[in-house]
Scaffold this active site. Sequence first.
Site, PDB file in Angstrom:
ATOM      1  N   HIS A 121       0.817  -1.227   0.000  1.00 15.35           N
ATOM      2  CA  HIS A 121       0.000   0.000   0.000  1.00 15.35           C
ATOM      3  C   HIS A 121       0.849   1.275   0.000  1.00 15.35           C
ATOM      4  CE1 HIS A 121      -3.631  -2.279   0.423  1.00 15.35           C
ATOM      5  NE2 HIS A 121      -3.327  -2.745   1.624  1.00 15.35           N
ATOM      6  N   ASP A 158      -2.504 -10.686  -2.561  1.00 16.89           N
ATOM      7  CA  ASP A 158      -3.061 -10.204  -1.291  1.00 16.89           C
ATOM      8  C   ASP A 158      -4.525  -9.818  -1.537  1.00 16.89           C
ATOM      9  OD1 ASP A 158      -1.889  -8.774   1.508  1.00 16.89           O
ATOM     10  OD2 ASP A 158      -3.693  -7.836   0.695  1.00 16.89           O
ATOM     11  N   HIS A 160      -6.136  -7.368  -0.578  1.00 13.19           N
ATOM     12  CA  HIS A 160      -6.288  -5.931  -0.817  1.00 13.19           C
ATOM     13  C   HIS A 160      -5.535  -5.541  -2.091  1.00 13.19           C
ATOM     14  CE1 HIS A 160      -6.661  -6.484   3.606  1.00 13.19           C
ATOM     15  NE2 HIS A 160      -7.674  -5.650   3.438  1.00 13.19           N
ATOM     16  N   ASP A 241      -4.379 -12.983   3.170  1.00 18.62           N
ATOM     17  CA  ASP A 241      -5.614 -12.521   3.806  1.00 18.62           C
ATOM     18  C   ASP A 241      -6.855 -12.789   2.965  1.00 18.62           C
ATOM     19  OD1 ASP A 241      -4.527 -10.688   2.059  1.00 18.62           O
ATOM     20  OD2 ASP A 241      -4.517  -9.013   3.485  1.00 18.62           O
TER      21      ASP A 241
HETATM   22 ZN    ZN Z   1      -3.977  -7.346   2.600  1.00 17.75          ZN
END
Ligand code: ZN
Length: 307
Positions: A121, A158, A160, A241
């Site tokens: 991120h 991931d 996200h 995740d």
């Molecule tokens: Zn994540």
Amino acid sequence: MQAWTHPACLLHDTGPGHAERPERLRAVLDALHAAFPALQWHEAPRATRGQLLRVHTPELLSTVLDTNPTQRVHLDADTVLSPASAEAALRAAGAAVAATDAVLHGQADRAFCAVRPPGHHATGDVAMGFCLFNSAAVAAAHAIAHGNLERVAVIDFDVHHGNGTQAIFEHDPRVLYLSSHQSPLYPDSGYVEERGEGNIFNAPLQPGAGSDAFRAAWRERLLPALEDFRPQLVIVSAGFDAHWRDPLAQLQLQADDYAWVTLELAKVAGRHAGGRMVSMLEGGYDLQALAECSVAHVAALSGLEPA
Ligand SMILES: [Zn+2]
């Protein structure tokens, strides 16, 4: 196959009740040591400022490295800088660079970096979403600048979207960025229309999508893009995740899905990149899922049979 870590990564202290906690890395390390007693471990060096400045601004380096907090400070609602965080972030990015060098110099064909904080991120100038430096991006930029590569793929499964990695490379066609992720979900990016210079491919998946939808996205959209790109090196942002046990998302994958996608990526790497792959731990917030998924991933990456 090499594995990289550093004890400093356990000391980055996000505070009580924070999902991105030291126990995550401890669970991964314990599981990998138990499953692969012969795995060759290396202690990560610090990334240099020059290596970080290939993708980050001097201002972000200054925030992370020169604040020297005496107690935890919040960079945003969920991104924390503790007294030990600068060292952890330097070792995480340093692991990425050292693993990339090892693979490019032929000391290993594959490497896994068991590190935290995660990185995907972090944009060029903003630490966010638990991430301080974007270690996968630092590795990709190092492979281009130092390894003289022309085509590097960054693969992100991931749950996200890796908004930071996308933002860093969306105008650099030497890097292909591929991501499957849950949408809607933090950080609310990664839509199909986001294509960069044609070097960005996003596969958003609905909550509850499960294994079949995940594998279809890779089989039909992302793996063909990787094949067409003919990567000289495959870097993986390996977050776990999307597993059904994870408390932060609802993608409902199984550990076996991570073995499957890793093997598929390895096939492409074998055809175009001399098998060269560097994988970085990103997210994953259930300790049991982290243990199972990291073992499945490393088994597929290394060809080692778990004990
Ligand atoms: Zn994540």
